[in-house]
Enzyme design. Structure first.
Site, PDB file in Angstrom:
ATOM      1  CE  LYS A   1      48.805  24.061 -48.155  1.00 19.72           C
ATOM      2  NZ  LYS A   1      49.732  23.138 -47.470  1.00 19.72           N
TER       3      LYS A   1
ATOM      4  CD  GLU B   1      42.482  28.813 -48.153  1.00 20.49           C
ATOM      5  OE1 GLU B   1      43.567  29.381 -48.385  1.00 20.49           O
ATOM      6  OE2 GLU B   1      42.081  27.835 -48.807  1.00 20.49           O
TER       7      GLU B   1
ATOM      8  CD  GLU C   1      47.262  21.801 -55.785  1.00 19.55           C
ATOM      9  OE1 GLU C   1      46.491  22.048 -54.830  1.00 19.55           O
ATOM     10  OE2 GLU C   1      47.724  20.664 -56.013  1.00 19.55           O
TER      11      GLU C   1
ATOM     12  CG  ASN D   1      51.350  20.681 -54.530  1.00 20.41           C
ATOM     13  OD1 ASN D   1      51.491  20.454 -53.333  1.00 20.41           O
ATOM     14  ND2 ASN D   1      50.181  20.922 -55.074  1.00 20.41           N
TER      15      ASN D   1
ATOM     16  NE  ARG E   1      54.000  17.083 -53.451  1.00 17.65           N
ATOM     17  CZ  ARG E   1      52.784  16.793 -53.879  1.00 17.65           C
ATOM     18  NH1 ARG E   1      52.633  16.158 -55.027  1.00 17.65           N
ATOM     19  NH2 ARG E   1      51.717  17.138 -53.189  1.00 17.65           N
TER      20      ARG E   1
END
Length: 649
Positions: free
Chosen positions: A116, A189, A264, A279, A281
């Site tokens: 990330k 974050e 996202e 993601n 997938r």
């Protein structure tokens, strides 16, 4: 062309992929651990290959075993599903190196989004907005969210509200991330407790086409994991929706993406939009997009993997769709996962299963488990996804809530009642959704009608009497010609309350001590009908050993039949802590002889992809500790005993 596909996964997603393969004429290969030997995805596949062992690390996370299974079974392609190795660039490379087709994005794209922290840097460079915190957080950055860099699903996440709490939160998050993902990198974050979790379904081919196939709102979450998802995201202005889709397609193009994926984002209350992760997938919530568009996203994944080109634009979306995740867990006990036999999973009015029916409205069920299946500690607690779609959001919510409310769920505790209350909550229906919704409305969502439990217990007692009737045919069980002592039956409710049921069946009908005026209309071993205050109420009863499930007209009860004369020797010493579920002891924080305080964590169990604290019930001394790190314990096993401190009179 793909002729035989191995799905390197289990449960609901494996069944979903097999459904498309049957439509396309592709042979299917399942893999299974030992606990999954008789699972539904195994029974539905053309061929199944055993992965010896039980825990994921020995089975579904073994890339070498999965590739060997594909080659031995004659498969020419591998679909990873979601979870497990679905976002492993190493697994994708190994599949390709074995000469198999990988049904997923290029390994390089997976690697680019695998961390990330690295993904955020890449997205920032591509002009996609991100949330950032400096290397040395200050008071101005609070509150913070500590997150694992290499995984998701809520694992390795901690909310930090003071800088003094940050070191402990980082240490705990690192430990959990290392155990879950094999990588202890974490980052911070800004934490936006009332932000909205938005995402865009992406699909891209090898010819430069990138689709943004609509958006979804996945804000209703517990433990940072999604519970309810819907499409399209409600209440977005046209300009914001366009900005969201553009950011998502920019992200996909920046890494040369191919196949299905999801970008996202977090939408702050002030309108700021920030990239969270990508993601690489298929997502758990992909059915809501399929229901609105009529697309089969698995079929499109396979087509892209075979090199086909997508049309220039995706089809338009129609109406609204909402998905609820039905979990084997108890929201009243801090979402504690539940295990055991799922005796019955029955939803009325289901139109399709694992299908992308383009009809304007309907109810879809994607279930990984069914009647008679075992819910084990080894895997995720999700039993099924229930999806309703309709021309309007209100209609979809009403259809979904009604289907869940009428479902017969016999087995481990579930989150069904909470889902129904959430879908019917005025704030949800107004579109006022955010990631703290379940916490903000916890009191209302947890409320239950305890007044109906005694009547349900009466129905259970009457059904039990009917099941054991030895009287003449046509004479009700329990009937007496002369006055007699009442029939007595004892039950314990799911929340621990004990109920004594006392009744007589006389010449004048039912006489129940606690229910004056109740009339008995029908008296069978699985069906009881009563008239209460002039209203006719039907109860369906099912018994599995001592467990009794009573499905009433508007409520459901799980009861445990109790012995009228319990053995006093079976009582546990005060302060005894029992394992709430099967699990593995992963950490111990206190030793015998130590003084402990009420609520102090003593040890942690890992079960169903979650960590669970076992805490001291009172101030006192930890006199006994039976647990050891690495040991698997069963539900009800004695873990420890805390001797409470005696208070002065």
């Amino acid at each position: 062309m793909i002729t035989s596909l191995l799905v390197a996964n289990r449960g609901e997603i494996a069944r979903r992929i097999f459904r498309t393969c049957r439509t396309l004429g592709i042979a299917t290969v399942a893999v299974h651990s030992d606990p999954d030997a008789d699972a539904r995805h195994v029974r539905e596949a053309d061929t199944a290959v055993r992965l010896p062992g039980a825990v994921p690390a020995d089975t579904y996370l073994r890339a070498d075993l999965l590739i060997r299974a594909a080659l031995d079974a004659g498969a020419d392609a591998v679909h990873p599903g979601y979870g497990f190795l679905s976002e492993s660039a190493e697994f994708a490379r190994a599949v390709l190196a074995a000469g198999l087709t990988w049904v997923g994005p290029p390994p390089e794209a997976i690697a680019a989004m695998g961390s990330k922290t690295a993904a955020k840097r890449l997205m920032a460079a591509a002009g996609v907005p991100v949330l950032t915190v400096g290397d040395r957080p200050t008071e101005a950055d609070l509150p913070l969210l500590v997150k694992a860099a290499a995984g998701g699903g809520g694992r390795g996440m901690r909310v930090v509200r003071t800088l003094a709490d940050l070191p402990a939160a980082l240490a705990a998050a690192r430990a959990e991330a290392a155990a879950a993902f094999g990588d202890d990198e974490v980052f911070c974050e800004p934490y936006l407790p009332t932000g909205r979790h938005l995402e865009v379904q992406l699909l891209a081919d090898a010819h430069g086409t990138v689709w943004a196939v609509g958006d979804r709102d996945c804000s209703l979450q517990r433990r940072h994991q999604k519970v309810v998802e819907e499409a399209p995201a409600p209440g977005l202005a046209a300009e914001l929706r366009a900005r969201l889709h553009t950011a998502a397609t920019d992200a996909a193009r920046a890494i040369g993406y191919r196949g299905a994926g999801t970008a996202e984002f977090l939408l702050a209350p002030d309108g700021r939009l920030a990239f969270l992760e990508m993601n690489t997938r298929l997502q758990v919530e992909h059915p809501v997009t399929e229901c609105l568009t009529g697309l089969d996203l698995v079929a499109l994944q396979l087509a892209v993997a075979e090199g086909e080109q997508l049309p220039a634009d995706p089809p338009p979306s129609r109406g609204c769709a909402i998905e609820a995740r039905l979990y084997a867990e108890d929201p009243a006990r801090d979402w504690q996962p539940a295990t055991g036999t799922l005796h019955r999973l029955e939803l009325p009015g289901v139109d399709v299963e694992f299908d992308t029916d383009p009809a304007p409205a309907g109810l879809r069920l994607d279930a990984g488990a069914g009647d008679g299946d075992q819910v084990t500690v080894h895997y995720d607690a999700m039993l099924a996804k229930v999806i309703a779609w309709a021309p309007t959001r209100a209609a979809a919510a009403r259809r979904l809530a009604d289907a869940l409310a009428r479902a017969r769920l016999h087995g481990p505790a579930t989150n069904r009642d909470l889902l129904v209350r959430a879908l019917r909550h005025p704030a949800f229906l107004d579109g006022a959704v955010h990631t703290a919704f379940l916490t903000e409305h916890a009191a209302e969502l947890a409320a239950s009608d305890g007044k109906s439990a005694p009547l349900a217990a009466l129905a259970a007692a009457l059904a039990d009497a009917a099941a054991h009737r030895t009287a003449l045919r046509g004479v009700p069980a329990g009937w007496r010609n002369l006055p007699s002592q009442p029939q007595i039956k004892r039950y314990r409710t799911a929340d621990g309350a004990e109920l004594d049921v006392r009744y007589r069946l006389t010449r004048d009908g039912l006489r129940a001590d606690d229910h004056p005026g109740v009339q008995l209309l029908l008296h069978e071993d699985d069906l009881v009908e009563l008239t209460v205050g002039g209203l006719r109420r039907r109860y369906r009863i099912a018994r599995y050993g001592a467990q009794v499930f009573v499905d009433g007209p508007t409520e459901h009860h799980t009861l445990t039949a109790l012995d009228r004369f319990p053995d006093p020797a079976a009582a546990l010493a005060p302060g005894t802590l029992l394992a709430p579920m099967p699990g593995t002891v992963i950490r111990i924080a206190a030793r015998p002889g130590e003084r402990v305080s009420a609520g102090q964590p003593l040890l942690w169990l890992e079960a169903m992809k979650m960590e669970h604290q076992v805490t001291a019930p009172a101030d006192g001394t930890l006199s006994t500790l039976h647990a050891e790190v690495g040991v698997q314990v069963e539900t009800g096993a004695v873990l420890a005993v805390v001797e409470a401190t005696e208070t002065a009179p």
